[in-house]
Structure formats: structure tokens, C-alpha cells
Design a protein around this motif. Sequence first.
Motif, PDB file in Angstrom:
ATOM      1  N   CYS A   1       0.831  -1.207   0.000  1.00 18.03           N
ATOM      2  CA  CYS A   1       0.000   0.000   0.000  1.00 18.03           C
ATOM      3  C   CYS A   1       0.867   1.259   0.000  1.00 18.03           C
ATOM      4  CB  CYS A   1      -0.914   0.002   1.230  1.00 18.03           C
ATOM      5  SG  CYS A   1      -2.193  -1.283   1.188  1.00 18.03           S
ATOM      6  N   VAL A   2       1.906   1.235   0.846  1.00 19.71           N
ATOM      7  CA  VAL A   2       2.807   2.388   0.908  1.00 19.71           C
ATOM      8  C   VAL A   2       3.510   2.588  -0.428  1.00 19.71           C
ATOM      9  CG1 VAL A   2       4.907   3.292   2.003  1.00 19.71           C
ATOM     10  CG2 VAL A   2       3.142   2.195   3.399  1.00 19.71           C
ATOM     11  N   LEU A   3       3.909   1.479  -1.033  1.00 22.17           N
ATOM     12  CA  LEU A   3       4.619   1.556  -2.306  1.00 22.17           C
ATOM     13  C   LEU A   3       3.726   2.106  -3.414  1.00 22.17           C
ATOM     14  CD1 LEU A   3       7.243   0.866  -3.841  1.00 22.17           C
ATOM     15  CD2 LEU A   3       6.284  -1.394  -4.284  1.00 22.17           C
ATOM     16  N   ILE A   4       2.468   1.643  -3.472  1.00 22.94           N
ATOM     17  CA  ILE A   4       1.550   2.114  -4.514  1.00 22.94           C
ATOM     18  C   ILE A   4       1.292   3.612  -4.347  1.00 22.94           C
ATOM     19  CG2 ILE A   4      -0.836   1.964  -5.348  1.00 22.94           C
ATOM     20  CD1 ILE A   4      -0.687  -1.054  -4.693  1.00 22.94           C
ATOM     21  N   TYR A   5       1.058   4.029  -3.092  1.00 23.51           N
ATOM     22  CA  TYR A   5       0.815   5.443  -2.835  1.00 23.51           C
ATOM     23  C   TYR A   5       2.035   6.281  -3.237  1.00 23.51           C
ATOM     24  CZ  TYR A   5       0.015   9.758  -0.236  1.00 23.51           C
ATOM     25  OH  TYR A   5      -0.127  11.075   0.107  1.00 23.51           O
ATOM     26  N   GLY A   6       3.209   5.788  -2.856  1.00 23.32           N
ATOM     27  CA  GLY A   6       4.440   6.508  -3.195  1.00 23.32           C
ATOM     28  C   GLY A   6       4.668   6.582  -4.693  1.00 23.32           C
ATOM     29  N   ARG A   7       4.360   5.500  -5.386  1.00 20.15           N
ATOM     30  CA  ARG A   7       4.547   5.475  -6.834  1.00 20.15           C
ATOM     31  C   ARG A   7       3.608   6.456  -7.536  1.00 20.15           C
ATOM     32  NH1 ARG A   7       8.758   4.089  -9.321  1.00 20.15           N
ATOM     33  NH2 ARG A   7       7.588   3.329 -11.135  1.00 20.15           N
ATOM     34  N   LEU A   8       2.350   6.532  -7.042  1.00 22.43           N
ATOM     35  CA  LEU A   8       1.396   7.467  -7.647  1.00 22.43           C
ATOM     36  C   LEU A   8       1.866   8.906  -7.471  1.00 22.43           C
ATOM     37  CD1 LEU A   8      -1.989   5.795  -6.599  1.00 22.43           C
ATOM     38  CD2 LEU A   8      -1.020   5.928  -8.903  1.00 22.43           C
ATOM     39  N   ARG A   9       2.328   9.227  -6.260  1.00 19.45           N
ATOM     40  CA  ARG A   9       2.820  10.583  -6.012  1.00 19.45           C
ATOM     41  C   ARG A   9       4.071  10.877  -6.859  1.00 19.45           C
ATOM     42  NH1 ARG A   9       3.191  12.951  -0.149  1.00 19.45           N
ATOM     43  NH2 ARG A   9       3.594  14.709  -1.552  1.00 19.45           N
ATOM     44  N   GLU A  10       4.940   9.871  -6.923  1.00 13.05           N
ATOM     45  CA  GLU A  10       6.167  10.056  -7.698  1.00 13.05           C
ATOM     46  C   GLU A  10       5.859  10.214  -9.185  1.00 13.05           C
ATOM     47  OE1 GLU A  10      10.469   7.829  -8.445  1.00 13.05           O
ATOM     48  OE2 GLU A  10       8.914   6.855  -7.254  1.00 13.05           O
ATOM     49  N   LYS A  11       4.853   9.474  -9.673  1.00 14.16           N
ATOM     50  CA  LYS A  11       4.479   9.569 -11.079  1.00 14.16           C
ATOM     51  C   LYS A  11       3.987  10.977 -11.414  1.00 14.16           C
ATOM     52  CE  LYS A  11       1.494   7.487 -14.575  1.00 14.16           C
ATOM     53  NZ  LYS A  11       0.389   6.519 -14.835  1.00 14.16           N
ATOM     54  N   ALA A  12       3.119  11.531 -10.508  1.00  9.68           N
ATOM     55  CA  ALA A  12       2.601  12.887 -10.749  1.00  9.68           C
ATOM     56  C   ALA A  12       3.735  13.911 -10.731  1.00  9.68           C
ATOM     57  CB  ALA A  12       1.551  13.216  -9.687  1.00  9.68           C
ATOM     58  N   ARG A  13       4.647  13.748  -9.785  1.00  5.65           N
ATOM     59  CA  ARG A  13       5.766  14.678  -9.692  1.00  5.65           C
ATOM     60  C   ARG A  13       6.670  14.566 -10.916  1.00  5.65           C
ATOM     61  NH1 ARG A  13      10.872  14.440  -7.514  1.00  5.65           N
ATOM     62  NH2 ARG A  13      10.529  12.283  -6.854  1.00  5.65           N
ATOM     63  N   ASN A  14       6.925  13.324 -11.354  1.00  4.17           N
ATOM     64  CA  ASN A  14       7.771  13.116 -12.532  1.00  4.17           C
ATOM     65  C   ASN A  14       7.155  13.703 -13.797  1.00  4.17           C
ATOM     66  OD1 ASN A  14       9.730  11.833 -11.062  1.00  4.17           O
ATOM     67  ND2 ASN A  14       8.982   9.768 -11.494  1.00  4.17           N
ATOM     68  N   GLU A  15       5.817  13.610 -13.902  1.00  2.00           N
ATOM     69  CA  GLU A  15       5.141  14.176 -15.069  1.00  2.00           C
ATOM     70  C   GLU A  15       5.312  15.688 -15.119  1.00  2.00           C
ATOM     71  OE1 GLU A  15       1.148  12.796 -14.823  1.00  2.00           O
ATOM     72  OE2 GLU A  15       1.601  10.823 -15.720  1.00  2.00           O
ATOM     73  N   ARG A  16       5.206  16.337 -13.936  1.00  2.00           N
ATOM     74  CA  ARG A  16       5.402  17.791 -13.889  1.00  2.00           C
ATOM     75  C   ARG A  16       6.845  18.155 -14.269  1.00  2.00           C
ATOM     76  NH1 ARG A  16       2.483  17.197  -9.084  1.00  2.00           N
ATOM     77  NH2 ARG A  16       4.385  17.477  -7.838  1.00  2.00           N
ATOM     78  N   ILE A  17       7.796  17.390 -13.694  1.00  2.98           N
ATOM     79  CA  ILE A  17       9.210  17.656 -13.987  1.00  2.98           C
ATOM     80  C   ILE A  17       9.504  17.430 -15.463  1.00  2.98           C
ATOM     81  CG2 ILE A  17      11.580  16.857 -13.535  1.00  2.98           C
ATOM     82  CD1 ILE A  17      10.657  16.214 -10.674  1.00  2.98           C
ATOM     83  N   LEU A  18       8.894  16.348 -16.034  1.00  7.81           N
ATOM     84  CA  LEU A  18       9.127  16.025 -17.440  1.00  7.81           C
ATOM     85  C   LEU A  18       8.611  17.136 -18.363  1.00  7.81           C
ATOM     86  CD1 LEU A  18      10.159  13.914 -19.440  1.00  7.81           C
ATOM     87  CD2 LEU A  18       7.884  12.875 -19.420  1.00  7.81           C
ATOM     88  N   ALA A  19       7.442  17.690 -18.010  1.00  6.99           N
ATOM     89  CA  ALA A  19       6.882  18.770 -18.833  1.00  6.99           C
ATOM     90  C   ALA A  19       7.803  19.987 -18.810  1.00  6.99           C
ATOM     91  CB  ALA A  19       5.491  19.134 -18.316  1.00  6.99           C
ATOM     92  N   LEU A  20       8.316  20.310 -17.604  1.00  2.00           N
ATOM     93  CA  LEU A  20       9.235  21.448 -17.488  1.00  2.00           C
ATOM     94  C   LEU A  20      10.526  21.202 -18.274  1.00  2.00           C
ATOM     95  CD1 LEU A  20       8.791  22.247 -13.682  1.00  2.00           C
ATOM     96  CD2 LEU A  20       7.975  23.636 -15.602  1.00  2.00           C
TER      97      LEU A  20
END
Length: 659
Positions: free
Chosen positions: A395-414
Motif C-alpha cells: 500500500c505504501v509503495l503504490i501510494y508513493g509510486r502514484l505521487r512520484e508519477k505525478a511529480r515526474n510528469e510535472r518535472i518532465l513537462a518542465l
Amino acid sequence: MYFMKYFFTILLSVIFFGKAEASLQSKEIKKLYEEGFELINKDMAKADSLISLAWKKSVKVGDANRIADGYFYKGCLLDRQMKVDSAIIYFNKANTFYHLADDWENVPDTYGRLGLLLIKKNERQEGLRHLLEALKLAEELKNPKAFIRNTIVLAMHHNDYTGQYDEAVKYLKQAEKSAKDLGDRALLGHVYLQLSISYCNKKDYPEAIKTSQQSLHEFTLIESTYNQMRALFTLANVYKASNQTDKIIEVLTRVEPLLEENSDDLMKANYYKLLAETLYQKGQFKEALTFAEKATRILKAGGENLSANNLEDLLFRIHYLLGNRETADSLYNQFNASRDSMFSMKSFSVDAEMRQKYSTEKRIQQIEFQELELKNARYLRQGLLGILVFSVLLCVLIYGRLREKARNERILALKNEKIERQYVSLRQMNEYNETLLREIHHRVKNNLQIISSLFSIQARNIQHPDVINLIEKSKSRLKTISIIHNTLYSQKSLSKIKISDFVKEIGESLFEIYNIENTLIQSLHFDIKGDSIYLNADTSLPIGLVVNELITNSLKYAFVESSIIACTKNSFNQEYSTVLEDENLFHRISISINKVSSNEFALTYTDSGAGLHDDIDIQTSKTTGLRLIRGLLQQLNGSIDYKKDSSSHQFLVLFREVD
């Protein structure tokens, strides 16, 4: 403070030298053990003395590793003296001390020797377990010599007790290969010795004779007289099994001088026994009786009553044939009594061993069952706990991955936006640099043309023909360099130059400089091959100058003026290959450029002139043109060669592209 400094310095020195001295003593003691061990088969008394001395020194210095060695080598000595029970005690103690000292070098051999001794005591199951443990340890410890030695012991077990001779041969063949790889002749000799016994048991007598002779050869090379005797006795037993009586006598004749070098009663008894049995077969009963009695006395004196009892049957037969009926009857009764006693002891031993084995297996099964129940309970608890922990972590891993995915998408766009801006900026900068570079090449070309014009103006005021010739040569070379820059700023790619176009422009320039169209009488064909060859600017410039020198040489010296027609400038465009009706009226310059390897090229230059004089060596000539060519080719790791025969001549230039 100074006092403490000196105190610690002295203390460290004492500890260091103490350790060094202890290490030196340990090496000396180990050397004593090894010397004693080597003498076990030659001089048992001296071997015992050296091993005892080393043991006393080990106890005195308190070296646990060497004390363990003492038990091991003392066990080897007792084993050699046929004191089986004492040898087992010492090997068990050696095993315990080796484990406590964490010294594993001799542990596989300890297990192997223990296994062999237990088998001799009819504790075969336990002995086999020790042998297999020895092989396992030798393999785990990566000790190839110990592995070979214990493989030999396991083969001995199969030869003497189980009767699995094919298994013995299989193990010994593997040991033979390993011993050859190690280059250990002693181990190889022992392998061949056991192979001979295995083949003899299988009744494969030719192979048995061959391997026993190989064993004798290996032991002879290392000068081991004791093992030479063993090999000879094995060979004699093969001849005995195959009924080759005369061969046995020959072998025993070779054994006799070796017995004098080894004070070994068991070997002597074996020698007398074999000799007695052979003489009995040959009908020489009195001589057979003498040697049989000698063998019996030696065996009884050494405590080998079982082997002595086995000789009583032979003594009975000899006495009977010689007419000694009373002695024969007495021996017969003794033989029967000892056989019954031996049978009773053997039955009792087998029964005791079976009871012990049953009891041990039952106890082991109970322990294994209890351990299995405990393991199952423990595994169940651990499994439930593991599932719970895994669920939380998931559960912790899935939550962390979702947050990391959103953050990575923002960083990737920049980052993509930044990369796009950098790309536009780089493209503009690249276009500007290319324009600037083309402008530089254009200016260099113009400057070179100005210099060439200055040479022309200067030449008008000069009357000396040699100076005018030098100026013309300089103008042609400047023109060649100018052509490169003209090619670079006028084409799309600034990195590669199409060499055929480049050479074509050089030719046009030289025809213009030397006024070919006004001075020559016949047509001149200028033929270039190499349309698919592209070279960088650093390579093209030296090659262009080389071609410049070669064409200049042809235009000035190759063609007689009366045989060449003027050639217009247009003849260098589409009309290069125009052929007149009479082909013989043409003069020709041919240049071919071919790729030899990935970065190596060959340029072939020919003309229809008479060629160079025979006395000119292009490798050593000091003329300006040839010296310039050689200097330019050095930059390209290249060379030039000239070939001439009655019908043709050519220059061959080999060069590499500059990185």
C-alpha cells in the motif's frame, strides 16, 4: 606524554616481534611434522621421533594449530603401525582440535583416514559416512589434493568391501585427470595402483597389468621405494590371478632389493607369502614351506593374527604333501577353530552394527519429526507476519509510486519545455556558425587569390625563367588550397569533400595556369574515377597538393608539344570523355581513387607520357616536388610508389584519412 608515547612504541614492538617469532616457530614445527610424515614409509622409528619432537614443541609454545597437527600425524603413524583403535582416537582428537582452531587444511584427510579405519573395524556404515564427508569437505574447501586422496580411499572401499568395481573405476578415472592437471606424480601413482586392483577384480588382466606398470613408473620417477614395492606386489597379484607363475617370480626378484631399503615387516611378510604360494604352484614344496613359515612368524609377531590364520591353510597343504601328517592335522584343527571364532566374531559384529544402526536411525527419525513440527509452526507464524508486512508495504509503495508519477510528469513537462527552448537556441546558433564558417572560407579563398595575383604582378618584372617557374608552381599550390576553401563554403556539408570534384577543379586550374589551350597541339583527356569517395578537409588539402604536383609534372614534362592539341576550358565539364576517331591521337591523364579499408585509400595516377627517367628514385630524390609530396604523405601516414614497364607507368599513393 612523552613517556606514554615511548611506552606504547615499546609495547607495539614487543607484540610485533612476539608474533613474528611465534609465526617462525609455527613454520619450523610444521616442517618437522612434514619431514616425519615423509619418513613413515621409510624409517618408522625416525618418523616417530620427529613427530614426537614437533608435538612437544607445539605444546610448549601453546600453538593450537600445531597441536592439532600432532594428533593428525600421530594418528597417521599409528595407522601405519596397524594400531587401528589408537589411530581412531588420535584422528578424532585431531578433528576436534582442527574445528576449535578453525584450521581446515587437514580436516578432509582426517575424515577420510577415519572412514577407512572404521571400515577395517567392520563399522562400514559409519566409515562410508566419514568417507563421503571427507569428499564433500575437500570439494567445499577447494582442496584438490585432498579430494583426489579421498576419492582413492572411496575406491579402495569399493574394491575391498562393496564389490562395486565399475564405480571404483569411474571415480579413479576422474581422480586420474585431476592428478594430471595438478602434476602430482605421487597421487597419480596411487590412482593407477587402485585402478590396477579394480581391473584385476573385474578380471580385465591386460588393463590391470598396464595400470600397475604405470603406477610403478610414477613411483620410480619420484624415487618412492616403499610405493614401488606396493606397485610390484599389485602387479604380482595380477599375475597370480591370471596364473602367470613365472611372471610372479620375475616381479618378486625386483622386490627383493627394495626390501633391504625399507624395514617394513608387513612388506616382508607379503613378499614371503607370495613367494611361498608361487613355489607351491611350481611344486617346490620344501622351499614354499620355508617362506610360508617366515611369513607366519612375522605376521604373528606384528599382531596380524587374521592374516597369519589365512596362511595356515597353505601350511596345512604343504605339510600334507610333504608327508608331515601330524603337523598337517594340527594345523587343520587350528584353522577350523580360528575360522569358527572369526565367524562368531563377525556375526556378533554384524549383529551389533545392525542394532546400533536401527537405534540410531530411529532416534534420528524422532528428532527429525520434532524438528519438522517446530519448523511448520515457525513457518506458519512467519508466513502470516510476512503477508501482513507485505500488504502494508505494498500500500505504501503504490501510494508513493502514484505521487512520484505525478511529480515526474510535472518535472518532465518542465524539462521538455526547457529542451525545446535550448533546441531552438542551438539551431539558430548552429546556422549562425555555419554562415560564419562559410564566410571565413570565402575570405580565405579571396585572400589566396589576392596572393596569387600579387605573384602574377611580381612575375611581370622578372625575366629569369627559373624564378618565373617557381612563382608559377607557388601559384598552382595556392590555387589548390583556394579550391578547398571554395568547395567548403559552396557546399551544404562542411565536413566532407567529394574528392572527384575537387581533383577536377585542380586540373582545370592547372590547365588555365599553364595555358594548355594555347600551347598544346593534340587533344588531352583528363579522366577521374572516384565519384563515391568523400574525404574531410584535413585529408583533402594534402591529397590536393599531391595531385597538383603530379599534374604539374605531367603538363610540363610528360607530353611533347608537337603531339598535343589545345584543350578548351569546356573540355573539363561534360566533354572529358569525348573520343576522337583515331584513339592514338589522344594524350591522357588518368586519376583513380579507391577505398581500401574503413579509413585507408589508394590513389593511382597515370599519364600517356614517357614516364620518369630510370635514374630517378622517388623515395630519395631531392627535387622540390617529390620532397613536398613525401612530406605531405607523412601527415597522412601514407606512401608513394612508382612502377614502370615497357608499356605503361603509374604512381601509386596509399594514405589514411586524418581523424
